[in-house]
Scaffold this active site. Structure first.
Site, PDB file in Angstrom:
ATOM      1  CE  LYS A 174      39.849  28.404  50.151  1.00  0.00           C
ATOM      2  NZ  LYS A 174      41.050  29.828  51.005  1.00  0.00           N
TER       3      LYS A 174
ATOM      4  CB  CYS B 118      35.734  41.856  40.965  1.00  0.00           C
ATOM      5  SG  CYS B 118      34.412  41.784  42.194  1.00  0.00           S
TER       6      CYS B 118
ATOM      7  CD  GLU C  38      39.739  40.700  37.690  1.00  0.00           C
ATOM      8  OE1 GLU C  38      39.932  39.587  37.509  1.00  0.00           O
ATOM      9  OE2 GLU C  38      38.579  41.158  38.068  1.00  0.00           O
TER      10      GLU C  38
ATOM     11  CD  GLU D  92      31.387  38.612  42.112  1.00  0.00           C
ATOM     12  OE1 GLU D  92      31.870  39.505  41.728  1.00  0.00           O
ATOM     13  OE2 GLU D  92      32.120  39.648  43.821  1.00  0.00           O
TER      14      GLU D  92
HETATM   15  P1  NAP Z   1      41.893  33.468  43.292  1.00  0.00           P
HETATM   16  O1  NAP Z   1      42.855  31.552  43.836  1.00  0.00           O
HETATM   17  O2  NAP Z   1      40.857  32.945  42.360  1.00  0.00           O
HETATM   18  O3  NAP Z   1      40.613  33.230  45.114  1.00  0.00           O
HETATM   19  C1  NAP Z   1      39.630  32.746  45.914  1.00  0.00           C
HETATM   20  C2  NAP Z   1      39.759  31.914  46.664  1.00  0.00           C
HETATM   21  O4  NAP Z   1      39.518  31.068  45.797  1.00  0.00           O
HETATM   22  C3  NAP Z   1      40.512  32.509  47.605  1.00  0.00           C
HETATM   23  O5  NAP Z   1      39.820  31.963  48.644  1.00  0.00           O
HETATM   24  C4  NAP Z   1      41.401  31.044  47.227  1.00  0.00           C
HETATM   25  O6  NAP Z   1      42.051  30.163  48.638  1.00  0.00           O
HETATM   26  C5  NAP Z   1      40.359  30.484  46.365  1.00  0.00           C
HETATM   27  N1  NAP Z   1      40.937  28.915  46.175  1.00  0.00           N
HETATM   28  C6  NAP Z   1      42.421  29.112  45.155  1.00  0.00           C
HETATM   29  N2  NAP Z   1      42.469  27.903  44.670  1.00  0.00           N
HETATM   30  C7  NAP Z   1      40.765  27.014  44.539  1.00  0.00           C
HETATM   31  C8  NAP Z   1      40.840  25.856  44.258  1.00  0.00           C
HETATM   32  N3  NAP Z   1      41.635  25.079  43.022  1.00  0.00           N
HETATM   33  N4  NAP Z   1      40.091  25.578  44.320  1.00  0.00           N
HETATM   34  C9  NAP Z   1      38.424  25.870  44.611  1.00  0.00           C
HETATM   35  N5  NAP Z   1      39.300  27.323  45.997  1.00  0.00           N
HETATM   36  C10 NAP Z   1      40.212  27.543  45.048  1.00  0.00           C
HETATM   37  O7  NAP Z   1      41.985  34.086  43.123  1.00  0.00           O
HETATM   38  P2  NAP Z   1      43.704  35.067  43.731  1.00  0.00           P
HETATM   39  O8  NAP Z   1      44.458  34.369  43.291  1.00  0.00           O
HETATM   40  O9  NAP Z   1      43.481  35.947  45.266  1.00  0.00           O
HETATM   41  O10 NAP Z   1      43.665  36.149  42.985  1.00  0.00           O
HETATM   42  C11 NAP Z   1      44.325  36.323  41.523  1.00  0.00           C
HETATM   43  C12 NAP Z   1      43.379  36.735  40.480  1.00  0.00           C
HETATM   44  O11 NAP Z   1      42.128  36.515  40.644  1.00  0.00           O
HETATM   45  C13 NAP Z   1      42.836  37.917  40.880  1.00  0.00           C
HETATM   46  O12 NAP Z   1      44.530  39.304  40.406  1.00  0.00           O
HETATM   47  C14 NAP Z   1      42.028  38.760  40.142  1.00  0.00           C
HETATM   48  O13 NAP Z   1      42.107  38.904  38.540  1.00  0.00           O
HETATM   49  C15 NAP Z   1      40.905  37.743  40.415  1.00  0.00           C
HETATM   50  N6  NAP Z   1      40.214  37.832  41.778  1.00  0.00           N
HETATM   51  C16 NAP Z   1      39.314  38.117  41.736  1.00  0.00           C
HETATM   52  C17 NAP Z   1      38.342  38.233  42.578  1.00  0.00           C
HETATM   53  C18 NAP Z   1      37.056  38.590  42.084  1.00  0.00           C
HETATM   54  O14 NAP Z   1      35.959  39.304  43.298  1.00  0.00           O
HETATM   55  N7  NAP Z   1      36.404  38.669  41.742  1.00  0.00           N
HETATM   56  C19 NAP Z   1      38.684  38.480  44.171  1.00  0.00           C
HETATM   57  C20 NAP Z   1      39.801  38.029  44.255  1.00  0.00           C
HETATM   58  C21 NAP Z   1      40.857  37.811  42.978  1.00  0.00           C
HETATM   59  P3  NAP Z   1      43.159  30.311  48.386  1.00  0.00           P
HETATM   60  O15 NAP Z   1      43.549  32.724  48.447  1.00  0.00           O
HETATM   61  O16 NAP Z   1      43.643  30.684  49.726  1.00  0.00           O
HETATM   62  O17 NAP Z   1      44.370  30.518  47.314  1.00  0.00           O
END
Ligand code: NAP
Ligand code: MG
Length: 500
Positions: A198, A307, A404, A273
């Site tokens: 996904k 990240c 972050e 990760e």
């Molecule tokens: P996120 O919500 O953690 O999204 C990462 C992935 O998880 C996306 O595919 C997301 O889907 C999915 N996801 C969200 N809620 C879920 C759930 N309850 N069960 C299963 N999968 C789920 O991250 P974000 O909202 O895009 O970003 C928020 C913050 O996360 C950023 O500001 C940053 O601090 C951090 N982040 C970290 C990384 C990293 O590489 N470590 C990458 C991205 C973001 P959807 O996108 O479709 O909701």
């Protein structure tokens, strides 16, 4: 001063964008069962550029069944390793053959400069498949001599088999859409697993194209299934599914914790990760010019949406003013604009949500008493642009130092002694990466051992290679991506003991 230019979408991308984008289930491209779609935005213009199918639990059900069927049939796991290796290698070749198109797709979906997308995201993704293609033929167990105390004189032939873990759910973020798919698919395919992937709702495009390329490379139906959709529905259904044997997640620490809970139902294996707040430490004996450029790159690369970004900059007090001035000058002179403009150094943030989040942190940092020596605000223009920002006078309790931000915002702080810096560097719940800049090799190695981080870069930053393991200490995650270490996430060990 930052300036913004308008984008122009390459012709070759337009036909892909206007074609219907479906889910890949069991080798077929299908609409979501609900018939729903969602909008895909260009972050440089805030305009809708495509629609993607909105998969949810019902589609995940079908995708997991297809992955299970493909796994149990042995179409992939029982194919000879060298055949598997050739197909995985071919995926890498096809990524390279389509590099321009894939790079443009990343730019319109994520916002990043197209030159960076091609040189980093696409090139590293191709490399990842080729690196993992090599491992497919080298997955081996051991023969183990036994000395069973309660069977005197017993003779045994004992060995281990390394077997694929089975059906794997993979949930990835939007910051490096194609590359994160490659990091996840590469080792899973090399070990013979089947997959339900996904992509993030903000960036579904390149994963869809990658699905097409996987099939062009000869991947059997059902080995890779792709469900575009939302985390709370499609992602949650994958994490909770009883017939998924393992889930691999990259994203926020907050959602990582939700994944662990969801996985408890069938005790599926979990690798994570997650986020970071990585320290970048510049000693006063460093090559200062190189360190300044490195510190700017450590935070501004990919609009700071990395990240492992070097978001806490620690500078030894004697050179603090000089380094802050140097990084600020780079920030102030950066060309911010559309990723399609060849002169752009920094693109927009990925989404309206991320723009609001980063803007909120900027306000919180300034309100708390930090001072912007460069940037400090959003750019008043369509699209999700913010200024590259250097915050000085930051102190440890501020949210901009602890949390972050995932944007182009660095908090700079001075340090005095070697003993002090190890504590300061580790004063965070995260432990993903760290940077050290010094000409004293002994000092560098000593701090590298003290820092609680999965990756330490010395006199460089953001160096990634398919062969080098990457992952987190503390709340930055479980397990390692890339390198030989990544295979272990997708294998289990079977001990076989034969009485002779
Ligand atoms: P996120 O919500 O953690 O999204 C990462 C992935 O998880 C996306 O595919 C997301 O889907 C999915 N996801 C969200 N809620 C879920 C759930 N309850 N069960 C299963 N999968 C789920 O991250 P974000 O909202 O895009 O970003 C928020 C913050 O996360 C950023 O500001 C940053 O601090 C951090 N982040 C970290 C990384 C990293 O590489 N470590 C990458 C991205 C973001 P959807 O996108 O479709 O909701
Ligand atoms: Mg989300």
């Amino acid at each position: 001063m930052s300036t913004v230019t308008q984008p122009s979408v390459p012709e070759n991308l337009k036909s892909f964008l206007s074609a219907p984008k479906k889910l890949l289930i069991g080798g077929q491209w299908v609409d979501a069962k609900s018939g729903k779609t969602f909008d895909v935005y260009d972050p440089a213009t805030d305009q809708v550029v495509a629609q993607a199918a909105e998969g949810d639990a019902a589609d995940v059900e079908l995708a997991v069944a297809a992955a299970r069927k493909a796994f149990d049939s042995g179409a992939w796991s029982k194919m000879t390793a060298s055949q598997r290796s050739r197909i995985i290698w071919k995926i890498g070749d096809l990524i390279e053959d389509n590099a321009d198109e894939l790079a443009a797709m990343e730019t319109i979906d994520n916002g990043k400069p197209i030159g960076v997308a091609k040189a980093a995201d696409v090139a590293l993704a191709a490399d990842m498949f080729r690196y993992m293609a090599g491992w497919a033929t080298k997955i081996e167990g051991n023969t183990i001599p036994l000395n069973v105390p309660y069977v005197p004189g017993g003779q045994f032939h004992a060995y281990t088999l390394k077997e694929p873990v089975g059906v794997v759910g993979q949930i990835i973020p939007w910051n490096f859409p194609l590359l994160m798919a490659a990091w996840k698919l590469g080792p899973a395919l090399a070990t013979g697993c089947t997959i339900v992937l996904k992509p993030a709702e903000q960036t579904p495009l390149s994963a869809i194209r990658l699905g097409e390329l996987c099939h062009e490379a000869g991947l059997p139906d059902g080995v890779v299934n792709i469900i575009t959709g939302f985390g709370e529905t499609a992602g949650a259904a994958i994490a909770a599914h009883d017939d998924v044997d393992k889930v691999a997640f990259t994203g926020s620490t907050e959602v990582g914790k939700i994944i662990i809970k969801a996985a408890a139902g069938n005790l599926k294996k979990v690798t994570l990760e997650l986020g970071g707040k990585s320290p970048n430490v510049i000693y006063d004996d460093a090559d200062i010019e190189t360190a300044i450029a490195g510190a700017a790159d450590a935070i501004f690369f990919n609009q700071g949406q990395v990240c492992s970004a070097g978001s806490r900059l620690f500078v030894q007090s004697g050179i603090y003013d000089e380094v802050v001035a140097g990084v600020s000058e780079i920030a102030s002179n950066m060309k911010v604009g559309s990723g399609f403009d060849a002169s752009t150094q920094m693109g927009p943030l990925v989404s309206r949500e991320q723009f609001d989040r980063v803007s909120g942190y900027l306000k919180a940092g300034l309100d708390a008493g930090a001072e912007a020596s460069a940037g400090g605000a959003a750019i008043d223009q369509p699209g999700y642009f913010v200024q590259p920002t250097v915050l000085k006078n930051a102190s440890p309790e501020m949210s901009v130092v602890q949390e972050e931000i995932f944007g182009p915002v660095v908090a700079a702080m001075p340090f005095t002694s070697d003993t002090e810096i190890a504590c300061q560097a580790n004063d965070t719940t995260y432990g993903l990466a760290a940077g050290i800049w010094t000409r004293d090799i002994s000092k560098a190695h000593k701090l590298a051992r003290q820092v609680k981080a999965g990756t330490v870069w010395v006199n460089c930053y953001s160096i990634f290679d398919a062969a080098l393991p990457f992952g987190g200490y503390k709340q930055s995650g479980w397990g390692r991506e890339m390198g030989h270490a990544a295979l272990e996430n997708y294998l289990q060990t079977k001990s076989v003991c034969v009485s002779l």
